[in-house]
Design a protein around this motif. Structure first.
Motif, PDB file in Angstrom:
ATOM      1  N   GLY A  86      42.207  39.627  48.454  1.00  0.00           N
ATOM      2  CA  GLY A  86      42.227  39.817  47.004  1.00  0.00           C
ATOM      3  C   GLY A  86      40.940  40.441  46.518  1.00  0.00           C
ATOM      4  O   GLY A  86      39.998  39.736  46.154  1.00  0.00           O
ATOM      5  N   PRO A  87      40.871  41.772  46.475  1.00  0.00           N
ATOM      6  CA  PRO A  87      39.596  42.427  46.179  1.00  0.00           C
ATOM      7  C   PRO A  87      39.247  42.562  44.702  1.00  0.00           C
ATOM      8  O   PRO A  87      38.191  43.092  44.373  1.00  0.00           O
ATOM      9  CB  PRO A  87      39.778  43.816  46.811  1.00  0.00           C
ATOM     10  N   TRP A  88      40.106  42.098  43.789  1.00  0.00           N
ATOM     11  CA  TRP A  88      39.875  42.447  42.376  1.00  0.00           C
ATOM     12  C   TRP A  88      40.032  41.238  41.464  1.00  0.00           C
ATOM     13  O   TRP A  88      40.840  40.353  41.726  1.00  0.00           O
ATOM     14  CB  TRP A  88      40.850  43.528  41.937  1.00  0.00           C
TER      15      TRP A  88
ATOM     16  N   ALA B 130      45.843  41.620  46.721  1.00  0.00           N
ATOM     17  CA  ALA B 130      46.023  40.693  45.609  1.00  0.00           C
ATOM     18  C   ALA B 130      44.922  40.857  44.567  1.00  0.00           C
ATOM     19  O   ALA B 130      43.873  41.465  44.822  1.00  0.00           O
ATOM     20  CB  ALA B 130      46.044  39.253  46.126  1.00  0.00           C
ATOM     21  N   ALA B 131      45.179  40.318  43.392  1.00  0.00           N
ATOM     22  CA  ALA B 131      44.186  40.269  42.319  1.00  0.00           C
ATOM     23  C   ALA B 131      44.234  38.883  41.693  1.00  0.00           C
ATOM     24  O   ALA B 131      45.203  38.136  41.862  1.00  0.00           O
ATOM     25  CB  ALA B 131      44.472  41.344  41.269  1.00  0.00           C
ATOM     26  N   ARG B 132      43.169  38.547  40.959  1.00  0.00           N
ATOM     27  CA  ARG B 132      43.096  37.238  40.306  1.00  0.00           C
ATOM     28  C   ARG B 132      42.523  37.387  38.897  1.00  0.00           C
ATOM     29  O   ARG B 132      42.304  38.501  38.440  1.00  0.00           O
ATOM     30  CB  ARG B 132      42.252  36.271  41.132  1.00  0.00           C
ATOM     31  N   ASP B 133      42.299  36.271  38.230  1.00  0.00           N
ATOM     32  CA  ASP B 133      41.751  36.265  36.858  1.00  0.00           C
ATOM     33  C   ASP B 133      42.694  36.978  35.890  1.00  0.00           C
ATOM     34  O   ASP B 133      42.269  37.756  35.033  1.00  0.00           O
ATOM     35  CB  ASP B 133      40.359  36.905  36.815  1.00  0.00           C
ATOM     36  N   VAL B 134      43.968  36.691  36.010  1.00  0.00           N
ATOM     37  CA  VAL B 134      44.994  37.403  35.256  1.00  0.00           C
ATOM     38  C   VAL B 134      44.814  37.250  33.752  1.00  0.00           C
ATOM     39  O   VAL B 134      44.932  38.224  33.002  1.00  0.00           O
ATOM     40  CB  VAL B 134      46.396  36.930  35.689  1.00  0.00           C
TER      41      VAL B 134
ATOM     42  N   ALA C 132      42.386  33.763  45.796  1.00  0.00           N
ATOM     43  CA  ALA C 132      41.514  33.939  46.958  1.00  0.00           C
ATOM     44  C   ALA C 132      40.522  35.088  46.780  1.00  0.00           C
ATOM     45  O   ALA C 132      40.858  36.152  46.254  1.00  0.00           O
ATOM     46  CB  ALA C 132      42.352  34.188  48.209  1.00  0.00           C
ATOM     47  N   ASP C 133      39.307  34.883  47.247  1.00  0.00           N
ATOM     48  CA  ASP C 133      38.275  35.918  47.313  1.00  0.00           C
ATOM     49  C   ASP C 133      38.433  36.690  48.635  1.00  0.00           C
ATOM     50  O   ASP C 133      39.137  36.248  49.545  1.00  0.00           O
ATOM     51  CB  ASP C 133      36.895  35.245  47.243  1.00  0.00           C
TER      52      ASP C 133
END
Length: 220
Positions: free
Chosen positions: A95-97, A118-122, A140-141
């Motif tokens: 999850g790079p972003w 993947a991305a996070r902090d939606v 995940a980082d």
């Protein structure tokens, strides 16, 4: 017809959509430029449009010192209107972003981000309105999972090659890739189609039959 690449990008930005660009790609014989339908916008109302800057990842297992260096170098070097593309080989464990990279990219006036990872902090990304397209959502980082090992090189996502400078067009319908060498011609064709569709829609709204409107405009 607009004369330069920069001119057509500027003219297309307010009205661009993936579907007419996909049709234009077909008209120019480019039939395999659609990214996997699993790659979706974090916010369905956002549009991704601009030339690509690329990075590629490899799988890791364990702590790596300086893991973010190349990733940060790519993001910090984004120019206005560019789209950051990070290819993980379809590995959604990587999850790079997230919010912080989005914040920096938005400050630099980049046009968006795309990954087959993947991305996070939606919630934060939606609040800032920055276009992020991703194959998965995950907390995940990248540390312990994946590391960027190449920058500004051709990459592949879902069997579609993306070279630096190729133009990405994405919205809730999906994402297409326009090779830079054909971008001026393809986007010009797409703009003609968008104008024609508006005229055809007006005729349909006025009561013209679909068959008659198709004979008149040649669009569907």
């Amino acid at each position: 017809m607009t004369d330069t690449f920069d001119d057509i990008i500027a003219a297309a930005r307010p009205v661009i959509a993936a579907a007419p660009v996909c049709d234009a790609l077909d008209e120019h014989g480019l039939h395999h430029q659609i990214l996997p339908p699993s790659i979706r916008p974090v916010d369905d109302g956002t549009v991704l449009f601009g030339p690509a800057r690329t990075g590629g990842y490899k799988v890791i297992s364990g702590f790596v010192e300086g893991i973010y260096d190349l990733e940060m170098a790519l993001v910090d070097d984004l120019k206005p209107g560019e789209v950051c593309v990070m290819a993980t080989g379809g590995n959604t464990d990587i999850g790079p972003w997230g919010e912080l990279l989005s914040t920096r990219a938005r400050h630099l006036e980049a046009a968006g981000f795309l990954t087959d990872g993947a991305a996070r902090d939606v919630v934060a990304i939606r609040a800032m309105g920055f276009p992020v397209f991703t194959a998965a959502l995950s907390p995940a980082d990248t540390q312990y999972r994946g590391m960027m090992v190449e920058k500004d090189v051709p990459i592949t996502i879902g069997g579609v090659s993306i070279a630096p400078g190729d133009v990405l067009v994405g919205d809730v319908d999906g994402v297409v890739v326009v090779p830079r060498a054909q971008a001026l011609a393809v986007l010009s064709t797409a703009m003609t189609k968008i104008t024609g569709e508006r005229r055809m829609r007006a005729d349909l709204e006025a009561g013209m039959s679909l068959a008659e409107a198709f004979r008149k405009h040649g669009l569907l």
